[in-house]
Structure formats: C-alpha cells, structure tokens
Design an enzyme around this catalytic site. Structure first.
Site, mmCIF file in Angstrom:
data_model
loop_
_atom_site.group_PDB
_atom_site.id
_atom_site.type_symbol
_atom_site.label_atom_id
_atom_site.label_comp_id
_atom_site.label_asym_id
_atom_site.label_seq_id
_atom_site.Cartn_x
_atom_site.Cartn_y
_atom_site.Cartn_z
ATOM 1 N N LYS A 264 0.843 -1.203 0.000
ATOM 2 C CA LYS A 264 0.000 0.000 0.000
ATOM 3 C C LYS A 264 0.877 1.251 0.000
ATOM 4 O O LYS A 264 1.649 1.473 0.926
ATOM 5 C CB LYS A 264 -0.915 -0.014 1.237
ATOM 6 N N ASP A 269 -2.986 9.911 3.858
ATOM 7 C CA ASP A 269 -4.364 9.478 4.057
ATOM 8 C C ASP A 269 -5.107 10.461 4.962
ATOM 9 O O ASP A 269 -5.020 10.383 6.183
ATOM 10 C CB ASP A 269 -4.387 8.072 4.669
ATOM 11 N N LYS A 276 -10.528 12.259 8.555
ATOM 12 C CA LYS A 276 -10.036 11.846 9.864
ATOM 13 C C LYS A 276 -10.033 13.026 10.823
ATOM 14 O O LYS A 276 -9.958 14.170 10.393
ATOM 15 C CB LYS A 276 -8.586 11.338 9.720
ATOM 16 N N ASP A 287 1.360 6.268 5.683
ATOM 17 C CA ASP A 287 0.420 5.276 5.149
ATOM 18 C C ASP A 287 0.929 4.603 3.860
ATOM 19 O O ASP A 287 0.231 3.811 3.246
ATOM 20 C CB ASP A 287 -0.947 5.946 4.911
ATOM 21 N N ASP A 346 -12.481 6.508 4.016
ATOM 22 C CA ASP A 346 -11.263 6.296 4.783
ATOM 23 C C ASP A 346 -10.799 4.832 4.724
ATOM 24 O O ASP A 346 -9.687 4.517 5.144
ATOM 25 C CB ASP A 346 -11.488 6.738 6.237
ATOM 26 N N GLU A 348 -9.640 3.248 2.294
ATOM 27 C CA GLU A 348 -9.150 3.409 0.928
ATOM 28 C C GLU A 348 -8.043 2.425 0.555
ATOM 29 O O GLU A 348 -7.847 2.101 -0.603
ATOM 30 C CB GLU A 348 -8.642 4.850 0.724
ATOM 31 N N ARG A 350 -7.713 -0.781 1.088
ATOM 32 C CA ARG A 350 -8.218 -2.027 0.489
ATOM 33 C C ARG A 350 -8.700 -1.794 -0.943
ATOM 34 O O ARG A 350 -8.689 -2.714 -1.753
ATOM 35 C CB ARG A 350 -9.333 -2.601 1.385
#
Ligand code: BES
Ligand code: MN
Ligand code: ZN
Length: 498
Positions: A264, A269, A276, A287, A346, A348, A350
């Site tokens: 990833k 993020d 968030k 991230d 959020d 995201e 996956r």
C-alpha cells in the site's frame, strides 16, 4: 559506513571501541569476554563480581582502556547464554553501538559470540551484529538545517577463528544489505507527504531498480483507465497528485514461477470525505509504509540475488477530500468487475490494493503477499507488538513465519472464516468497503482477498508496527521499516528451497 570482517586477538585491535557480549549469570567471564577483560586489566570481571553489571539483555557497561587515547570496551548483556539467538544479538549490538556512537567512537570492532555449545552460527551472528548496529544508529535528519555530525564511520566484525572468516563475511554482507533495505524504507516513511508524493515514490523506485538490477515500469492514470482499475482510480480522484502504479521486477529464476509483493503506497491518508480527526493526522504520511517495505525488499533482493522471480507492485496515491472525491454511498467497479459500495472513503487502502493484487494475478503471480497499514483495529487487537497476518494458504503462512523468525519481526495469524466475509456483503453492490468497527482487521484483509481469485495469498497488516512512538534497541522512534527485511528473507527462503 565501512563494514569489514577480520580475525584478531583483542590486543591487536585498534578500533575506538571494542564491543563484546556478556552472558547473564556467568559468575566468571568466559571465552572471548574473558580475553577482552584481560585487555581491561580485569575491570570488567570486577564490576560483574560487585554486581554492577549482570549481562541482562541490552545492559551496557563501558570500560575505558588506560593510556590508550580514550579507547574503550563496550560490554553488552546478551541475556542467558543458552537462550541466545540472532534477534538478541541484533538488539545487543544496537544498544552497544548507540552508546559507543554517543561516546564519539569512529570505529567499532564487534566480537562474534563464542561458537561453543550451539549458539548462533557465525554467518547469522555476523549478519545480526552488522544489521543491529546499522538499524540502531539510524536517524532521520535530512530535513534539519543543522545536522549532528555522525561520527561512527566503520564497523569491523571480529572473530578469533580463521575458519569462521568466510561465513562471517557472508553474514556481514547480508546484514548490511538487510539493514540498508529497512533504513531506506524508514527514510521514505519518515519523509513528509509533500516530499514523498506518488511521483517521488515512483522516482525512488526507478532509482532503486537502476542501482539493484531490477526492471522498472510505471502505469499512469491513462494506463489504469485502460485497465478499468475503478477502485484505485476512485481513491486517486480526490487528489491533484497523479497516481502511479509502480512495478518492479526481479528475475532470478528464468522460466520459473513468479511471486508478488504488493504494498500500500498511500502517500497521505486524510480519510477523504470521511475525513479523519485533526489530531495525529500528520502521522498519515506513514500510510505508504507497505509500499516502502516492498521497495526496501526489492532493493535487497536485487543485491542478494536469490533464485526466484519477484514482482514488487505499489499502488501509490493520496487520499484527499475534494469536489471530485469519492463519496460515501458511491459504487465503483474494480478491475476484476466486482462492484464496491463505498461506506467510508477512509477505508481506501483495500480499494487501491484490490486493483493492485488483481494486477499481480494478471501479470502471472502464483503467490501474492500484500503489505499495508490497513486498519486502526489492528493496533487495538495486537498493540504495536505484532503485525497481523491473514491468508488463504497455510504453506505461505508457514513460509512467512520462517522468514519472520530469521528477522525478529512478529506476525500473528488472524482468522479467515466466511462469517467475516458476510460482514462485507453490500445490499446494493457485490461487496462494501467497510464492515464496521467489529473485526476490522479480518474484514479489511479479507476484502483484499476477494480480488486474488484462487491465488495463494497472505495479507500483512502493519498499521500498528510501521511507526514507533519511542526508541527501543535497534528501533528508533519513527518509521520502523517493518516487513522490508522479512519480505527479503522470504525471497531468500523461496530462492533456496522452492
Ligand atoms: N491508514 C488507515 C489505517 C491506519 C490507522 C494506519 C492508524 C496507521 C495508523 C486506513 O486507511 C484507515 O483509515 N482505516 C480505517 C478503516 C475503517 C474506515 C473501516 C480505520 O482503521 O479506521
Ligand atoms: Mn484511511
Ligand atoms: Zn490508509
């Protein structure tokens, strides 16, 4: 950092600091420790006899050698002798090296532990010592205008047995490569998001490929549109930074199977429209740690050259809110044709991984490991002690555990039962991207597994382990570089047994 191996008695060493391990509970110093103690005029034995130093793991005592120009012996505890392993050596080497470096030592000689009574083989011990030092003295200070001058510039792995030289050399070489892989990953993760955009990540991948003999390719937005990567593109839509799908290829077994590491690469993020909370949002520059781990591993693999073919795939993008961003309730179509209902923008990671693992399958990968800072729930479940692992293949899980045992990293197997898949069924689409708070590690991981088909696959959730809140032996505060070494070790394992 210059790293070398030599065979020498303590009195013949000229290094500023001589590191020697001491086992816990030895009333009298043994083997190499007692020979180094002779150089100290018996002072080391004295502080042990007086109970000031017990040899507990990572305990450090410094003894200065008289009339030697401030040369010193750094004794470090290894814990109980019979329990010694590579991980303890890695930690001890780091603990001692940090003290030696603080004391302005420029050269550090480190004795391999005695080879009597089993213990750690010379090659693994040399690897652990070199790796521990290089990981332990790491710091991220490239963005400071006034940088502390780093003094330590040479480490020497020392043995007293000429027959151990060759394996020690091999080990030290591996340790240097492994530590460099993790430290490079740390650099990328510690870098602020404005210095580590998807474009920067792709440039770094291209540089690594050129230096380590890998093939490099990057898919741009238009390529992803052609491939109908609706999940990845959905996340990327909210950002003005162009997304990149980075592909590195290492070919060490022409004509053989190809395995894929998919990381990833979310360079920032914010949560997107499901934004968030402000507190700690700055940490979301980390991230992309899964992607950094893949880059680190690929660098090491290119240098260690195992007989195996490995693809390193990194979907890199930002997750930002904007007028163009994905919205909760939207339905998007992944490359495999599966439709996804967006519950939270959020969740995201996956989404980008859904298309990236499917792309790995398309490129012919016959085993896939994905690595991601995927869920906050992972930290709730395991703290920052373990990363989580979810798999559809017990053999792959066993190989990962073997690799992790060699690097000292920890991965805890999580359940993969169908009940968790039930939790991500959507009333309007094939699947939804959040199953809610309960069981978040499993629903997040198994979501990705829905896009690999029948391919043997394992998912590593490194959300709690990618970024450390405090210093600990070879792990400085900040980015850990987790998974880079274990993925490289996995490739080494595959390159020798498969
Ligand atoms: N990048 C985060 C996960 C994360 C959290 C990593 C804390 C490191 C530290 C991920 O994209 C995320 O936001 N996950 C959500 C999923 C939820 C919306 C289903 C989470 O864990 O809250
Ligand atoms: Mn998120
Ligand atoms: Zn994320």
């Amino acid at each position: 950092m210059k790293v070398s191996v030599c065979c020498a008695a303590p009195r013949d060493l000229t290094a500023d600091a001589i590191l020697v391990g001491v086992s816990e509970g030895d009333a009298l110093l043994q083997g190499i420790a007692s020979r180094v103690d002779a150089l100290c005029g018996g002072l080391l034995q004295e502080i042990i006899s007086k109970g000031e130093f017990a040899g507990k793991l990572n305990e450090v005592a410094v003894v200065y050698l008289p009339a030697s120009g401030a040369r010193r012996v750094v004794a470090v505890g290894l814990g109980k002798g019979e329990k010694l392993d590579a991980e303890k050596l890695r930690q001890a080497a780091a603990s001692a090296a940090k003290i030696a470096a603080k004391g302005k030592a420029k050269t550090l000689a480190m004795y391999l532990p005695d080879q009597t009574g089993g213990g750690v083989a010379a090659e693994d011990a040399a690897a652990a010592l070199a790796e521990g030092v290089l990981l332990g003295i790491y710091s991220y200070d490239v963005l400071k205008s006034k940088r502390e001058q780093k003094q330590l510039s040479e480490i020497i792995v020392v043995t007293t047995e000429p027959s151990a030289m060759e394996s020690a050399q091999r080990g030290a070489n591996r340790g240097v490569i492994m530590a460099a892989a993790a430290n490079m990953a740390r650099d990328l993760v510690n870098a602020p998001a404005n210095h580590m955009t998807p474009t920067h990540m792709a440039a770094k991948a291209e540089q690594i490929a050129a230096e380590s003999g890998l093939q490099y390719e990057v898919l741009e937005r238009a390529d992803m549109e052609r491939l109908a990567m609706g999940a990845f593109l959905g996340v990327a839509r909210g950002s003005t930074e162009p997304p990149k799908l980075i592909v590195l290829r290492y070919e060490g077994n022409p004509g053989g199977e190809t395995f894929a590491f998919v990381g990833k690469g979310l360079t920032f993020d914010s949560g997107g429209i499901s934004i968030k909370p402000a507190e700690n949002m700055h940490l979301m520059k980390s991230d992309m740690a899964g992607g950094a781990a893949v880059l680190g591993a690929m660098q090491a693999i290119g240098q260690l050259k195992p007989k195996v073919n490995i693809l390193g795939i990194i979907p890199a993008t930002e997750n930002m809110p904007s007028g163009n961003a994905l919205k909760p309730g939207d339905v998007i179509t992944a490359m495999t044709g599966k439709t996804i209902e967006i519950i939270s923008t959020d969740a995201e990671g996956r989404l980008i991984l859904a298309d990236a693992v499917a792309y790995a399958v398309k490129l012919g990968a016959s085993k896939i490991v994905d690595i991601a800072t995927l869920t906050g729930a992972c930290g709730i479940a395991l703290g920052s002690v373990y990363s989580a692992m979810i798999t559809n293949c017990d053999k792959l899980a066993a190989d990962l555990q073997t690799a992790a045992a060699a690097t000292g990293e920890r991965y805890w197997p999580m359940p993969n039962h169908d009940e968790y898949r039930e939790m991500i069924k959507s009333p309007v689409a094939d699947i939804k991207n959040s199953g809610g708070r309960m069981g978040g590690v499993m629903t997040g991981g198994l979501f990705i597994g829905e896009f690999v088909g029948e391919t043997p696959w394992a998912h590593l959730d490194i959300a709690p382990t990618a970024f450390a809140e405090s210093d600990k032996h070879y792990q400085p505060k900040g980015a850990t570089g987790v998974a880079a070494r274990t993925l490289a070790a996995l490739a080494l394992l595959w390159g020798t047994v498969n």
